[in-house]
Write an enzyme that holds these catalytic residues in place. Structure first.
Site, mmCIF file in Angstrom:
data_model
loop_
_atom_site.group_PDB
_atom_site.id
_atom_site.type_symbol
_atom_site.label_atom_id
_atom_site.label_comp_id
_atom_site.label_asym_id
_atom_site.label_seq_id
_atom_site.Cartn_x
_atom_site.Cartn_y
_atom_site.Cartn_z
ATOM 1 N N ASN A 76 -12.110 -16.109 18.069
ATOM 2 C CA ASN A 76 -12.277 -15.187 17.038
ATOM 3 C C ASN A 76 -13.000 -15.988 15.482
ATOM 4 O O ASN A 76 -12.333 -15.410 14.349
ATOM 5 C CB ASN A 76 -11.148 -14.429 16.487
ATOM 6 C CG ASN A 76 -10.669 -13.743 17.900
ATOM 7 O OD1 ASN A 76 -9.648 -14.078 18.326
ATOM 8 N ND2 ASN A 76 -11.421 -12.817 18.256
ATOM 9 N N VAL A 84 -13.678 -16.470 10.085
ATOM 10 C CA VAL A 84 -12.617 -15.774 10.694
ATOM 11 C C VAL A 84 -12.620 -14.329 10.778
ATOM 12 O O VAL A 84 -13.012 -13.646 9.945
ATOM 13 C CB VAL A 84 -11.205 -15.999 10.040
ATOM 14 C CG1 VAL A 84 -9.995 -15.494 10.670
ATOM 15 C CG2 VAL A 84 -10.890 -17.601 9.851
ATOM 16 N N CYS A 85 -12.660 -13.889 12.293
ATOM 17 C CA CYS A 85 -12.621 -12.560 12.395
ATOM 18 C C CYS A 85 -11.053 -12.010 12.754
ATOM 19 O O CYS A 85 -10.505 -12.287 13.647
ATOM 20 C CB CYS A 85 -13.318 -12.381 13.865
ATOM 21 S SG CYS A 85 -13.386 -10.453 14.337
ATOM 22 N N LEU A 86 -10.404 -11.631 11.568
ATOM 23 C CA LEU A 86 -9.134 -11.331 11.590
ATOM 24 C C LEU A 86 -8.896 -10.028 11.183
ATOM 25 O O LEU A 86 -9.050 -9.714 10.018
ATOM 26 C CB LEU A 86 -8.296 -12.342 10.977
ATOM 27 C CG LEU A 86 -6.645 -12.223 11.053
ATOM 28 C CD1 LEU A 86 -6.425 -12.256 12.555
ATOM 29 C CD2 LEU A 86 -6.319 -13.341 10.219
#
Length: 183
Positions: A76, A84-86
């Site tokens: 991620n 960041v893929c959060l």
């Protein structure tokens, strides 16, 4: 809180009062770096990352932008940009959250529980789903190669211009820069 700028200031001060090393960019409160350590009992344990944080004008009503400066192997996190893929940060952010939540809850949770079904790093996601132990070994290799304290700017930092030099450093630096005097 009366204004987003006061909230930004309060949240940044609260983060600085924790054990995190925070370095502001251009003496402002909207962009800064934070030293982040990988969570214990994870393949990221022992890793140290420099995280770039940008607070939008509408913070805390709009989420901060978070990115890893030094490389990390994670499904991620984009390997090249560090983005960041959060979900919590990008989509479900709430003004109830603050910067301490990002570093004490959200990022550790991201590293402890990657989501390979929503990848920014497809190779890491595929390896994690195919062979968990090989994935964890690759994470450890990246930690050893890219996430040592000196990679995050923690050790061996150069002295800033406002720090004083010792007499030996002052004398030797003049000689090295000037070279030999012509007779």
């Amino acid at each position: 809180m009366s204004s987003p700028s006061k909230r930004r200031e309060m949240d940044l001060m609260k983060l600085m009062m924790t054990d995190y090393k925070v370095e502001t960019i251009n003496d402002g409160m909207q962009e800064f770096y934070v030293e982040f350590h990988g969570p214990k009992e994870s393949p990221y344990q022992g890793g140290v990352w420099r995280i770039r944080v940008e607070l939008p004008d509408a913070y805390p009503y709009k989420s901060p932008s978070i990115g890893f400066v030094n490389k990390i192997y994670h499904p991620n996190v984009d390997e090249m940009s560090g983005s960041v893929c959060l979900d919590v940060i990008n989509q479900t952010w709430s003004p109830m959250f603050d910067l301490v939540n990002v570093f004490e809850v959200f990022l550790p949770q991201l590293l402890l529980y990657p989501n390979p079904s929503d990848p920014l790093n497809g190779e890491a996601a595929a390896l994690m789903m195919r062979d968990r132990s090989a994935y964890e070994q690759r994470v450890k290799e990246y930690c050893e190669k890219y996430a040592k304290p000196e990679d995050a700017g923690v050790a061996g930092e150069e002295k800033s211009s406002d720090e004083e030099l010792t007499e030996d450093e002052y004398a030797s630096s003049d000689d090295e820069v000037a070279g030999k005097v012509d007779p």
